[in-house]
Design an enzyme around this catalytic site. Structure first.
Site, PDB file in Angstrom:
ATOM      1  CB  ALA A 288      83.314 -69.876 -10.492  1.00 34.93           C
ATOM      2  CE1 TYR A 289      89.291 -76.367  -9.506  1.00 34.31           C
ATOM      3  CE2 TYR A 289      90.018 -75.241  -7.513  1.00 34.31           C
ATOM      4  CZ  TYR A 289      90.050 -76.331  -8.357  1.00 34.31           C
ATOM      5  OH  TYR A 289      90.853 -77.419  -8.038  1.00 34.31           O
ATOM      6  CG  LEU A 290      87.763 -72.745  -4.150  1.00 29.87           C
ATOM      7  CD1 LEU A 290      88.124 -71.835  -2.982  1.00 29.87           C
ATOM      8  CD2 LEU A 290      88.456 -74.097  -3.993  1.00 29.87           C
TER       9      LEU A 290
ATOM     10  CE  LYS B  11      88.085 -79.642  -8.522  1.00 34.32           C
ATOM     11  NZ  LYS B  11      88.128 -80.969  -9.202  1.00 34.32           N
TER      12      LYS B  11
ATOM     13  CB  VAL C 164      87.763 -67.384 -12.546  1.00 35.20           C
ATOM     14  CG1 VAL C 164      88.046 -68.771 -13.120  1.00 35.20           C
ATOM     15  CG2 VAL C 164      87.180 -66.481 -13.629  1.00 35.20           C
TER      16      VAL C 164
END
Length: 217
Positions: free
Chosen positions: A130-132, A135, A127
């Site tokens: 996926a966030y990075l 971004k 997760v």
């Protein structure tokens, strides 16, 4: 200035709203939950209900009409899965940029994250990776546009009182109070020379305005 903040109920957004309104700017906070209206008003911003995961381009552009700048401070938040990292941290940021172009708002300040330059890496939690990735995709999209953009990538966020001093550029891993991230956004909005700048930021020894001025020399 009239400034529209996406993610208007986030901690940084509320602090930023108070800082901007306190000096006389007109601030609009975009929120998806009507229960957050009172908090946004307490921060001296005008709450506008607009869910950037479901809103149309025309709806967002209509809210941005007449604004001098937009700030992307939204995020899927802790506890959300990889899918919402994409729809919020990437998709909403891209939609805001599309709407800014349509509404003729050239100034766009992105609150991103340290690590967004490379995105997710092998061995990371899925997760968080996926966030990075989200971004990075949002930053890359913005940087490819003909807008006066600034991308700010803070280190680990804390709720400590701000110090007003930072390190910028590529300072290495570190933390920074949310209050100081908001100060960096305000300083970037005030300094046209920060258009086209991508910078990481953590706590450090330099006053915010001086640090940004040194970065843009």
């Amino acid at each position: 200035m009239r400034i529209v903040i996406a993610g208007g109920h986030g901690k940084i957004a509320l602090i930023l709203s108070r800082q901007l309104a306190g000096r006389g700017d007109e601030v609009v906070g975009l929120i998806r939950n009507p229960a957050h209206e009172a908090d946004v008003r307490d921060a001296r911003a005008e709450p506008v209900l607009l869910d950037l995961e479901t809103a149309s381009l025309d709806e967002v552009a209509a809210v941005l009409a007449g604004a001098d700048a937009v700030v992307f401070a939204a995020g899927a938040g802790a506890g959300s899965g990889a899918a919402r990292k994409d729809t919020v941290d990437r998709g909403a940021a891209v939609l805001l940029a599309d709407a800014a172009e349509r509404a003729g708002v050239r100034r766009y300040v992105m609150i991103s994250s340290m690590g967004a330059a490379t995105g997710g890496e092998p061995g990371m939690d899925d997760v968080f990776a996926a966030y990075l990735d989200a971004k990075k995709a949002a930053d890359d999209d913005l940087m490819a546009r003909d807008l006066d953009w600034t991308v700010i990538r803070p280190g680990g966020l804390t709720d400590d009182p701000g110090t007003g001093t930072v390190s910028v550029g590529r300072p290495g891993r570190g933390t920074i109070p949310r209050e100081d991230v908001a100060r960096v956004v305000v300083a970037a909005l005030d300094d046209p020379a920060t258009a086209g700048v991508v910078t990481e930021v953590v706590s450090g020894p330099h006053r915010v305005a001086v640090a940004l001025a040194d970065l843009t020399d």
